[in-house]
Design an enzyme around this catalytic site. Structure first.
Site, short mmCIF file in Angstrom:
data_model
loop_
_atom_site.label_atom_id
_atom_site.label_comp_id
_atom_site.label_asym_id
_atom_site.label_seq_id
_atom_site.Cartn_x
_atom_site.Cartn_y
_atom_site.Cartn_z
CE1 TYR A 185 -0.12 1.67 -7.77
CE2 TYR A 185 1.82 3.06 -7.51
CZ TYR A 185 1.26 1.81 -7.68
OH TYR A 185 2.06 0.71 -7.75
CE LYS A 189 0.16 -0.62 -4.87
NZ LYS A 189 -0.14 -2.07 -4.72
#
Length: 277
Positions: A185, A189
């Site tokens: 994740y 990002k």
């Protein structure tokens, strides 16, 4: 006080400033702030619109007068969102598939979007020692590849229409301060933060602004269990948790003409939590 003149960095046009000029400009700005926040008649695409932050953002866009195309792979969630926003069009679409150009074009029916909000995302947790390829690919394909792909397609439409536009990508403070279990994740990002800056530079000649909003923890149905287990509470005092509306207001600003000179920015919306880590 004598006036000063210089050349604008993008347009090259002459700009003159004086004390009376600044005051007049401030008066105009205060009078038109509400007007520049309006999105009347503009077509806005919101991904991840079936639930959570994306759905809340779509609601803000609708209240500001935008016409909406809601995009999500959750068809049932989209149908529920459309009951709240009956004027919105919906498109059940998995943005992790690179071949989304035809269904997107069909849904738009030759209309040209003015706004793209990239709120689709996956946020699972898994320690690096337990990572496998399906987990890694699933997160990267939605959060990075899919987000960049739809931004590419929409930016082409904006460029060809010749009217500029605004793109807002939803990042995360995990790209700045990653936590355990968030390797995929956080990497996705962080990549999106970099891609946002590249887009901002490449799309600027076409009048397209690109910015990113990086929330901290946000209380949604998907995150409620984990946040409550961790002791998170609404408010800025750590471990503070945002409401979706607090993210949506920032996104609305960046998508509107009120942010007409904001481009390539990375806005952390975390109650100041990153300052304390």
């Amino acid at each position: 006080m004598s006036a000063r003149s210089w050349r604008g960095p993008i347009t090259g046009r002459a700009i003159t400033a004086s004390r009376s000029g600044w005051i007049s400009s401030l008066r105009r700005s205060s009078q038109t702030l509400e007007a520049t926040s309006r999105l009347d008649g503009r077509l806005a695409i919101v991904t991840g619109a079936a639930s959570g932050i994306g759905r809340c953002i779509a609601g803000h866009m609708a209240l500001a007068g935008a016409r909406l195309l809601l995009v999500d792979r959750d068809g049932a969630g989209l149908a529920d969102a459309q009951r709240e926003m009956p004027a919105a069009a919906v498109l059940a679409l998995d943005i992790s598939d690179w071949a989304i150009d035809d269904p997107l074009a069909a849904a738009l029916r030759d209309e040209r979007p003015a706004i793209l909000i990239n709120a689709a995302g996956l946020f699972p947790s898994r320690p690096i020692l337990d990572l496998d390829e399906p987990h890694w690919d699933a997160v990267i394909d939605v959060n990075l590849k899919g987000t960049v792909r739809i931004a590419q397609l929409v930016a082409r439409m904006m460029r060809d229409a010749g009217r500029g536009g605004a793109i807002v990508n939803i990042g995360s403070v995990q790209s700045l301060r990653p936590g355990p279990g968030k390797a995929a994740y956080a990497a996705s990002k962080a990549g999106l933060a970099a891609a946002t800056q590249v887009m901002a530079r490449e799309f600027a000649p076409f009048g397209i602004r690109v910015n990113a909003v990086a929330p901290g923890p946000v209380l949604t149905e998907a995150t409620r269990g984990a946040i409550e287990a961790a002791g998170g509470k609404p408010g800025v005092a750590p471990p503070g948790v945002a409401q979706p509306d607090e993210i949506a207001r920032v996104v609305h600003f960046l998508a509107s003409d009120a942010a007409s000179f904001v481009n390539g920015a990375f806005w952390t919306v975390d109650g100041g939590a990153t300052l304390l880590r």
